[in-house]
Design a protein around this motif. Structure first.
Motif, PDB file in Angstrom:
ATOM      1  N   LEU A 314       1.281  -1.044   0.204  1.00 45.60           N
ATOM      2  CA  LEU A 314      -0.267  -0.154  -0.042  1.00 45.60           C
ATOM      3  C   LEU A 314       1.014   1.079   0.269  1.00 45.60           C
ATOM      4  O   LEU A 314       0.430   1.777  -0.850  1.00 45.60           O
ATOM      5  CB  LEU A 314      -0.860  -0.444   1.237  1.00 45.60           C
ATOM      6  CG  LEU A 314      -1.902   1.081   1.844  1.00 45.60           C
ATOM      7  CD1 LEU A 314      -2.612   1.657  -0.030  1.00 45.60           C
ATOM      8  CD2 LEU A 314      -2.561   1.072   2.622  1.00 45.60           C
ATOM      9  N   CYS A 315       2.009   1.249   1.039  1.00 49.63           N
ATOM     10  CA  CYS A 315       2.426   2.119   0.870  1.00 49.63           C
ATOM     11  C   CYS A 315       3.397   2.836  -0.410  1.00 49.63           C
ATOM     12  O   CYS A 315       3.311   3.502  -0.982  1.00 49.63           O
ATOM     13  CB  CYS A 315       3.932   2.433   1.689  1.00 49.63           C
ATOM     14  SG  CYS A 315       3.752   2.038   3.547  1.00 49.63           S
ATOM     15  N   ARG A 316       3.751   1.735  -1.217  1.00 52.37           N
ATOM     16  CA  ARG A 316       4.510   1.425  -2.709  1.00 52.37           C
ATOM     17  C   ARG A 316       3.817   2.520  -4.018  1.00 52.37           C
ATOM     18  O   ARG A 316       3.337   2.964  -4.422  1.00 52.37           O
ATOM     19  CB  ARG A 316       4.780   0.583  -2.677  1.00 52.37           C
ATOM     20  CG  ARG A 316       6.344   0.073  -2.073  1.00 52.37           C
ATOM     21  CD  ARG A 316       6.568  -1.206  -2.781  1.00 52.37           C
ATOM     22  NE  ARG A 316       6.270  -1.855  -3.249  1.00 52.37           N
ATOM     23  CZ  ARG A 316       6.082  -3.229  -2.347  1.00 52.37           C
ATOM     24  NH1 ARG A 316       6.415  -3.067  -1.234  1.00 52.37           N
ATOM     25  NH2 ARG A 316       5.201  -4.494  -2.760  1.00 52.37           N
ATOM     26  N   MET A 317       2.949   1.880  -3.251  1.00 50.33           N
ATOM     27  CA  MET A 317       1.328   2.218  -4.381  1.00 50.33           C
ATOM     28  C   MET A 317       0.941   3.544  -4.466  1.00 50.33           C
ATOM     29  O   MET A 317       0.807   4.686  -5.147  1.00 50.33           O
ATOM     30  CB  MET A 317      -0.117   1.523  -4.265  1.00 50.33           C
ATOM     31  CG  MET A 317      -1.303   2.026  -5.141  1.00 50.33           C
ATOM     32  SD  MET A 317      -2.554   0.438  -5.225  1.00 50.33           S
ATOM     33  CE  MET A 317      -2.017  -0.781  -5.971  1.00 50.33           C
ATOM     34  N   ILE A 318       0.528   3.746  -3.128  1.00 42.68           N
ATOM     35  CA  ILE A 318       0.972   5.937  -2.584  1.00 42.68           C
ATOM     36  C   ILE A 318       1.293   6.160  -3.222  1.00 42.68           C
ATOM     37  O   ILE A 318       1.545   7.096  -3.962  1.00 42.68           O
ATOM     38  CB  ILE A 318       0.416   5.384  -1.337  1.00 42.68           C
ATOM     39  CG1 ILE A 318      -1.190   5.269  -1.170  1.00 42.68           C
ATOM     40  CG2 ILE A 318       0.267   7.155  -0.580  1.00 42.68           C
ATOM     41  CD1 ILE A 318      -1.435   5.227   0.418  1.00 42.68           C
ATOM     42  N   HIS A 319       2.643   6.269  -2.993  1.00 41.27           N
ATOM     43  CA  HIS A 319       3.984   6.608  -4.106  1.00 41.27           C
ATOM     44  C   HIS A 319       3.820   7.148  -4.585  1.00 41.27           C
ATOM     45  O   HIS A 319       4.712   7.732  -6.025  1.00 41.27           O
ATOM     46  CB  HIS A 319       5.395   6.423  -3.329  1.00 41.27           C
ATOM     47  CG  HIS A 319       5.787   6.189  -2.029  1.00 41.27           C
ATOM     48  ND1 HIS A 319       6.098   5.133  -0.895  1.00 41.27           N
ATOM     49  CD2 HIS A 319       5.601   7.818  -0.886  1.00 41.27           C
ATOM     50  CE1 HIS A 319       6.823   6.979   0.345  1.00 41.27           C
ATOM     51  NE2 HIS A 319       5.687   7.073   0.398  1.00 41.27           N
ATOM     52  N   GLU A 320       3.889   5.368  -5.499  1.00 40.79           N
ATOM     53  CA  GLU A 320       3.244   5.880  -7.086  1.00 40.79           C
ATOM     54  C   GLU A 320       2.529   7.121  -7.552  1.00 40.79           C
ATOM     55  O   GLU A 320       2.480   7.620  -8.945  1.00 40.79           O
ATOM     56  CB  GLU A 320       3.020   4.509  -7.578  1.00 40.79           C
ATOM     57  CG  GLU A 320       4.340   3.643  -7.170  1.00 40.79           C
ATOM     58  CD  GLU A 320       3.594   1.677  -7.929  1.00 40.79           C
ATOM     59  OE1 GLU A 320       2.560   1.484  -7.991  1.00 40.79           O
ATOM     60  OE2 GLU A 320       5.269   0.845  -8.037  1.00 40.79           O
ATOM     61  N   ILE A 321       1.321   6.862  -7.246  1.00 38.53           N
ATOM     62  CA  ILE A 321       0.088   8.084  -7.913  1.00 38.53           C
ATOM     63  C   ILE A 321       0.500   9.316  -6.706  1.00 38.53           C
ATOM     64  O   ILE A 321       0.591  10.181  -7.912  1.00 38.53           O
ATOM     65  CB  ILE A 321      -1.395   7.940  -6.318  1.00 38.53           C
ATOM     66  CG1 ILE A 321      -1.794   6.309  -6.826  1.00 38.53           C
ATOM     67  CG2 ILE A 321      -2.040   8.766  -6.835  1.00 38.53           C
ATOM     68  CD1 ILE A 321      -2.851   6.021  -5.659  1.00 38.53           C
ATOM     69  N   GLU A 322       1.536   9.334  -5.706  1.00 39.18           N
ATOM     70  CA  GLU A 322       1.751  10.425  -5.636  1.00 39.18           C
ATOM     71  C   GLU A 322       2.808  11.449  -6.122  1.00 39.18           C
ATOM     72  O   GLU A 322       2.688  13.069  -7.108  1.00 39.18           O
ATOM     73  CB  GLU A 322       2.420  11.082  -4.134  1.00 39.18           C
ATOM     74  CG  GLU A 322       1.724  10.667  -2.973  1.00 39.18           C
ATOM     75  CD  GLU A 322       2.569  10.263  -1.826  1.00 39.18           C
ATOM     76  OE1 GLU A 322       2.021  10.684  -0.436  1.00 39.18           O
ATOM     77  OE2 GLU A 322       4.040   9.929  -1.962  1.00 39.18           O
ATOM     78  N   ASN A 323       3.753  10.612  -7.042  1.00 38.88           N
ATOM     79  CA  ASN A 323       5.138  10.625  -8.177  1.00 38.88           C
ATOM     80  C   ASN A 323       4.287  10.722  -9.712  1.00 38.88           C
ATOM     81  O   ASN A 323       4.863  11.069 -10.728  1.00 38.88           O
ATOM     82  CB  ASN A 323       5.551   9.561  -7.869  1.00 38.88           C
ATOM     83  CG  ASN A 323       6.655   9.555  -6.560  1.00 38.88           C
ATOM     84  OD1 ASN A 323       6.610  10.368  -6.266  1.00 38.88           O
ATOM     85  ND2 ASN A 323       7.309   8.658  -6.334  1.00 38.88           N
ATOM     86  N   GLY A 324       2.993  10.171 -10.042  1.00 37.83           N
ATOM     87  CA  GLY A 324       2.427  10.494 -11.663  1.00 37.83           C
ATOM     88  C   GLY A 324       2.580   9.283 -11.734  1.00 37.83           C
ATOM     89  O   GLY A 324       3.130   8.922 -13.066  1.00 37.83           O
ATOM     90  N   GLU A 325       3.166   8.164 -11.499  1.00 40.45           N
ATOM     91  CA  GLU A 325       3.510   6.797 -12.452  1.00 40.45           C
ATOM     92  C   GLU A 325       2.389   6.005 -11.531  1.00 40.45           C
ATOM     93  O   GLU A 325       1.738   4.621 -12.531  1.00 40.45           O
ATOM     94  CB  GLU A 325       4.339   6.378 -11.063  1.00 40.45           C
ATOM     95  CG  GLU A 325       5.984   7.103 -11.295  1.00 40.45           C
ATOM     96  CD  GLU A 325       7.107   6.672 -10.291  1.00 40.45           C
ATOM     97  OE1 GLU A 325       8.238   7.443 -10.120  1.00 40.45           O
ATOM     98  OE2 GLU A 325       6.321   5.862  -9.251  1.00 40.45           O
ATOM     99  N   ARG A 326       1.351   6.338 -11.124  1.00 42.04           N
ATOM    100  CA  ARG A 326      -0.100   5.428 -11.111  1.00 42.04           C
ATOM    101  C   ARG A 326      -1.444   6.249 -10.981  1.00 42.04           C
ATOM    102  O   ARG A 326      -1.320   7.726  -9.827  1.00 42.04           O
ATOM    103  CB  ARG A 326      -0.217   4.332  -9.497  1.00 42.04           C
ATOM    104  CG  ARG A 326      -0.662   3.801 -10.181  1.00 42.04           C
ATOM    105  CD  ARG A 326      -1.017   2.330  -8.412  1.00 42.04           C
ATOM    106  NE  ARG A 326      -0.299   1.582  -8.865  1.00 42.04           N
ATOM    107  CZ  ARG A 326      -0.668   0.284  -8.834  1.00 42.04           C
ATOM    108  NH1 ARG A 326      -1.633   0.206  -8.900  1.00 42.04           N
ATOM    109  NH2 ARG A 326       0.705  -0.406  -8.469  1.00 42.04           N
ATOM    110  N   SER A 327      -2.677   6.167 -11.862  1.00 36.85           N
ATOM    111  CA  SER A 327      -3.753   6.195 -11.950  1.00 36.85           C
ATOM    112  C   SER A 327      -4.937   6.145 -10.593  1.00 36.85           C
ATOM    113  O   SER A 327      -4.138   4.738  -9.957  1.00 36.85           O
ATOM    114  CB  SER A 327      -4.131   6.344 -13.226  1.00 36.85           C
ATOM    115  OG  SER A 327      -3.776   7.171 -14.032  1.00 36.85           O
TER     116      SER A 327
END
Length: 339
Positions: A314-327
């Motif tokens: 979950l932490c990794r997924m949220i960081h990806e969203i924060e960084n614009g790497e995931r929608s």
């Protein structure tokens, strides 16, 4: 005469509590880092407006940017995002009276960070679960009432905590005074882990929790937090439908399902439909509190030999969203389920 109160962080939590205390006759001043918000609060023609189903009103009060604060206060209510705690404490320290205290109106275990800077003796804990959103400068939506708890971090009952308890009841009449504030804070961490998961999707809190295929995910995520809490010798307490016992190892599907249904029932009528974490990602496009709430649990789990697989994912997924790497997508939750 009531002691002055300085609200450091006039967003959803600090702005709502502070506005209620202003209306109750307290001498409240606000500090915030958003210039337009500060200008609105102190402008005679505008002020701080609370909207929503609980009540609607406007108050006027002194408001400052951090660099413009002068003087000392015996009571400072800290309501900044968890990851800004250290910087805020260093900024407010010159304005905290020697016999004063900082009250943490925050999510996470911020009391530990505050105590490192201002001292444990000058730190007071609180747990809040009411729903509010910062809408625009000078306006906050108060979406629903929720649990509010205050307590000394060492569990003692002191004159100052009794006074604070009576004061905070102007905001929440059903507030609780506790001798174990960390049991509530860890309960909120477990419940909050579900809100962080909701934030990676599109559905609101109630609709997201109600997805039947995600019950194993809710059990796994909250269960990891609770296992770490047990290793830390803390017994988390429940609130507003969340029952920690229903997510402990050995609990039944039926118990977890009942608690989820109770959480859905609590959240369904609320004007605040999505978590503040979701708003950070979807609306305000800023970093969340994940590194101050979820990651510390993962790190503590590692220390105790507990693998927090879902929380780490979950932490990794949220960081990806924060960084614009995931929608943001409800499919993200299915991915977490399979992690």
């Amino acid at each position: 005469m009531k002691e002055r109160i300085l609200i450091w962080g006039a967003g959803a939590i600090g702005g709502t509590v502070g506005a209620w205390l202003v209306r109750a006759g307290y001498d409240v001043s606000f500090v915030d880092i958003v210039p337009e918000h500060v200008d609105a609060i102190r402008a005679p023609s505008r002020g701080l407006t609370i909207t929503g189903p609980v009540d609607e009103f406007t108050v006027h009060a002194p408001a400052f940017l951090p660099a413009d604060v002068n003087g000392e206060w015996s009571r400072i209510f800290l309501a900044v995002k968890a990851h800004h705690t250290r910087d805020a404490c260093e900024a407010l320290l010159p304005h905290l009276a020697a016999d004063g205290y900082v009250l943490s109106l925050q999510n996470g275990l911020c009391e530990q960070v505050i105590a490192q800077i201002v001292g444990a003796r000058r730190t007071v804990g609180a747990f809040v679960n009411f729903g509010a959103d910062w809408i625009k400068p000078g306006e906050i939506l108060y979406g629903n009432r929720g649990a509010v708890v205050v307590g000394e971090i060492d569990g003692s009952e002191t004159p100052r905590i009794r006074t604070l308890f009576e004061d905070i009841k102007h905001f929440e009449p059903d507030a609780i005074l506790t001798d174990d504030i960390f049991s509530y804070l860890w309960g909120k961490l477990a419940y909050g882990s579900l809100l962080f998961a909701q934030a990676v999707g599109e559905l609101g809190i109630a609709d997201c929790l109600e997805r039947p295929e995600l019950l194993p995910l809710w059990r796994a995520i909250a269960g990891e937090v609770l296992r770490v809490a047990q290793a830390e010798r803390v017994k988390p307490r429940g609130f507003n439908g969340f029952d920690p016992a229903a997510f402990q190892p050995g609990a039944t599907d039926a118990a977890a399902r009942d608690s989820v249904a109770a959480m859905v029932a609590f959240n369904r009528p609320n004007a605040k439909t999505h978590s503040g974490i979701w708003r950070d990602l979807a609306v305000r496009k800023r970093r969340t509190e994940v590194d101050m709430q979820i990651k510390p649990v993962v790190d503590l789990g590692r220390k105790h030999g507990i693998a927090c697989v879902k929380l780490d994912a979950l932490c990794r997924m949220i960081h990806e969203i924060e960084n614009g790497e995931r929608s943001l997508s409800d499919r993200n939750l299915n991915e977490l389920l399979d992690a």
